[in-house]
Motif scaffolding. Structure first.
Motif: not given
Length: 531
Positions: A376-382, A482-487, A491-496, A521-531
Motif C-alpha cells: 500500500x503506497x499512501x499519498x506521502x509515498x506516492x 520510501x524503501x524502509x516504509x514499504x519494506x 521485508x514486506x510491509x504486509x508482514x510487519x 485467484x489472481x496470482x500476483x501481488x496487488x500494489x495500491x497507489x493513493x494518488x
C-alpha cells in the motif's frame, strides 16, 4: 486510488516455495488435489459432497459462540445456511495475534470474503460461507504478543504459560494504554477504533473470546463467520482421529514420506511431524504427549496414562487434546464442510505435505489458494515517488541499485568506467603474454599488478558515485525512507505493519477498497497507489 498487479516472480521477497506454487510449477502438481481456479471448484464441490460432516453440531457450537456477540444478520444467515447440504465454507486461519498482528492477517480475511462472493456468482446453486478460524489453542506467545505501529512496537507482557487463547486479558491494560498513547486522541477514527479494541479486550475475560469479538466487529458486515475450534463438542466429533493418531501414530511416516518427495523438487520440510502430534491442554498448560517406557506421558508434568486410561480420558474430555500443526488441518477439515483453504506461502508449503495424510484419515483435502499479497503506497509515498521519477517496478530493486539508477539519471558525467576497465584488462593481458614468452613468473606478476590496478579503479569509481550522491543527498535520503516504509527491515510491509495505521487514514473504506480489488485467484501481488 489506482492499482497495479506485480508478478510474484518479480518480488524478490517471496520465497522459492511461494513462487513455485503460485506459478504452478509442474513438479508440484502431484502434491495438491485441485487446480486453484474458479473452474477447479466444480470438481471440488462434487468431491466434497462425498465427505459429510455433522452440520447440526457445528451450527450449535457457532450459535453458542455468537450468543454474546453483537447482532449481524448476514453472519447469522451464513451460520444457519451451514445446516444445508448445498452450503460450503472457504476457510482462512491465523494465530490470535495481538490487535490482529501484521497486515496480512487482514488480507487473508478479505481475500476469503472476496472469493466467496465470486463463487456465489459463478455457482448460484450453492452457498459459500467465509470462515476465519482463530488458533486459540496455540501456545507460541512470543509469536503473537506484539504489534508494530508507526515504527513503534507494542508488546503484551505476562508470565503465564499454556494456550494463548485461554490466557486472561487483565494483563493487557498496560498494553492498551500504550496503544492509546500511540494512536492519540486527535483523530476521530483513532478514538473510535481504540474504543472498540479496549472494549473487546476488557469486557472479555479470556483472550480467545476477545480475539473472536474483535474480528467479528471488524468484518460482520461482510458475513464473515469467526470460529474458535477449541470446543468440547467439536473435539468430540474428532475422537476417532485423536485415538488413531495417538495410539497408531500414522502421521509421522505419511508426512515424512511426502516431505522426502518434496525435497526432490527443492521443497524442504516445513512442519516436523512427531510420533504423536497432540498436546495435552489444561489451564496454563499445553504440553506434548509422548509414549515412553510403555506409558503415555505429558512432558514437563506428572501426568502419565496407560493406554486404557488415556483412551478413557479422550472419551471423557476430548477438549483436553489439542492438535499440533501436523494434525490441525485434519481437525479443521473433518469438522467444516470446507472447499478451500486460503493461506500464505509458508502455510501452503506445509499443506502440500499433507495429501497422503488426508487420504489415510479419509478427510477431504481442500483446494489450496494463495492469499493476496498487498503493498500500500499512501499519498506521502506516492508524492515522493512522483517527484523522484520512481515507478512501482523500481521499488522491488535493492535500495543501492535504485539510488545508483537515480543518481546516474541526474548527472551528465559518466559514473561507470567499464570501457576504461576493459582497456586496462586488454593492455595488461597483452603485456602478460609478452612477459610469459620471456619468463613465466613475470606473467604472474603482471596479472597480480592488474588486479591491484582494477581494485583501485573500482574504489575511484565508488568515490565518483559517492560524490554525486552528496549532490543529491535529500533525494537519496527520501529513497531510503520510501524503501524502509514499504519494506521494513528489508521485508514486506504486509508482514510487519499493523492495519491500524491505514485504518486511521481511510476508515472502513480501507476494507471496502480491498474487498473490491483483491482476488486470490489472481496470482500476483496487488500494489495500491493513493494518488
Amino acid at each position: 486510488m489506482t492499482t497495479k498487479w506485480v508478478a510474484f516472480s518479480d518480488v524478490p521477497q517471496f520465497s522459492y516455495k511461494d513462487v513455485a506454487y503460485t506459478t504452478e510449477k509442474p513438479e508440484l502438481r502431484p502434491f495438491y488435489a485441485y487446480e486453484p481456479s474458479m473452474e477447479g471448484f466444480a470438481k471440488a464441490i462434487a468431491d466434497r459432497k462425498q465427505y459429510p460432516v455433522d452440520r447440526t453440531t457445528l451450527v450449535e457450537v457457532l450459535e453458542a459462540q455468537y450468543a454474546d456477540l453483537s447482532e449481524a444478520k448476514l453472519v447469522n444467515g451464513n451460520i444457519q445456511s451451514l445446516r444445508q447440504a448445498n452450503t460450503f465454507t472457504v476457510i482462512t486461519a491465523h494465530q490470535p495475534s495481538l490487535f490482529t498482528g501484521p497486515l496480512y492477517y487482514i488480507y487473508k480475511i478479505i481475500s476469503t470474503i472476496h472469493l466467496c462472493q465470486k463463487l456465489a456468482k459463478t455457482y448460484p446453486d450453492y452457498q459459500f460461507v467465509p470462515v476465519f478460524v482463530t488458533g486459540g489453542e496455540d501456545h507460541d506467545f512470543e509469536e503473537v504478543n506484539y504489534v508494530n505501529l508507526f515504527g513503534r512496537k507494542v508488546t503484551w507482557e505476562n508470565d503465564l504459560s499454556g494456550s494463548v487463547g485461554m490466557m486472561p486479558t487483565e494483563s493487557l491494560r498496560p498494553t492498551l494504554d500504550q496503544l492509546q498513547e500511540i494512536l492519540g486522541t486527535n483523530s476521530e477514527r483513532a478514538v473510535e477504533i481504540f474504543e472498540l479494541i479496549e472494549r473487546v479486550y476488557t469486557q472479555n475475560k479470556m483472550y480467545s473470546k476477545a480475539t473472536v469479538e474483535l474480528v467479528h466487529e471488524l468484518f460482520k458486515t461482510y458475513g464473515l463467520v469467526v470460529a474458535n475450534m477449541n470446543h468440547s463438542k467439536l473435539k468430540r466429533l474428532f475422537i476417532p482421529h485423536i485415538k488413531e493418531e495417538i495410539f497408531e501414530q500414522p502421521s509421522q511416516a505419511l508426512v515424512q514420506a511426502t516431505a522426502d518427495k518434496l525435497n526432490e523438487v527443492d521443497f524442504k520440510l516445513q512442519a516436523f511431524p512427531r510420533e504423536i502430534n497432540f498436546f495435552y491442554l489444561r489451564e496454563n498448560l499445553r504440553e506434548r504427549i509422548v509414549f515412553e517406557d510403555g506409558v503415555y506421558k505429558v512432558l514437563n508434568t506428572n501426568y502419565t496414562f496407560t493406554k486404557e486410561e488415556l483412551s478413557a480420558e479422550i472419551d471423557a474430555h476430548p477438549e483436553f487434546f489439542s492438535p499440533n500443526v501436523v494434525m490441525r488441518p485434519i481437525y479443521q477439515e473433518a469438522i467444516m464442510p470446507n472447499l478451500a483453504y486460503v493461506g500464505g506461502g509458508g502455510e501452503l508449503a506445509y499443506w502440500l505435505e499433507r495429501k497422503a495424510q488426508f487420504t489415510h484419515f479419509k478427510v477431504f483435502y481442500p483446494m489450496l489458494i494463495r492469499r493476496n499479497s498487498v503493498m500500500w503506497l499512501d499519498k506521502g509515498a506516492t508524492k515522493k515517488m512522483r517527484k523522484l521519477d520512481l515507478h512501482v517496478e523500481d521499488l522491488f530493486q535493492d535500495t543501492d541499485a535504485i539510488i545508483r539508477h537515480f543518481v546516474e539519471n541526474q548527472t551528465t558525467a559518466a559514473l561507470e568506467i567499464n570501457e576504461e576497465k576493459a582497456a586496462i584488462n586488454r593492455a595488461f593481458d597483452q603485456f602478460a603474454q609478452k612477459g610469459k614468452q620471456l619468463d613465466p613468473t613475470l606473467a604472474k606478476a603482471i596479472l597480480a599488478e592488474k588486479t591491484k590496478v582494477l581494485k583501485t579503479l573500482g574504489q575511484l569509481e565508488g568515490r565518483l558515485l559517492r560524490s554525486e550522491k552528496q549532490k543529491h543527498e535529500v533525494a537519496v535520503n527520501q529513497i531510503g525512507k520510501i524503501k524502509e516504509s514499504l519494506f521494513p527491515n528489508n521485508g514486506l510491509q504486509e508482514r510487519y505493519d499493523n492495519f491500524l495505521g491505514l485504518y486511521i487514514k481511510y476508515g472502513r473504506d480501507f476494507f471496502d477498497f480491498l474487498l473490491e480489488h483483491l482476488n486470490p485467484l489472481e496470482k500476483k501481488m496487488l500494489v495500491v497507489i493513493d494518488d
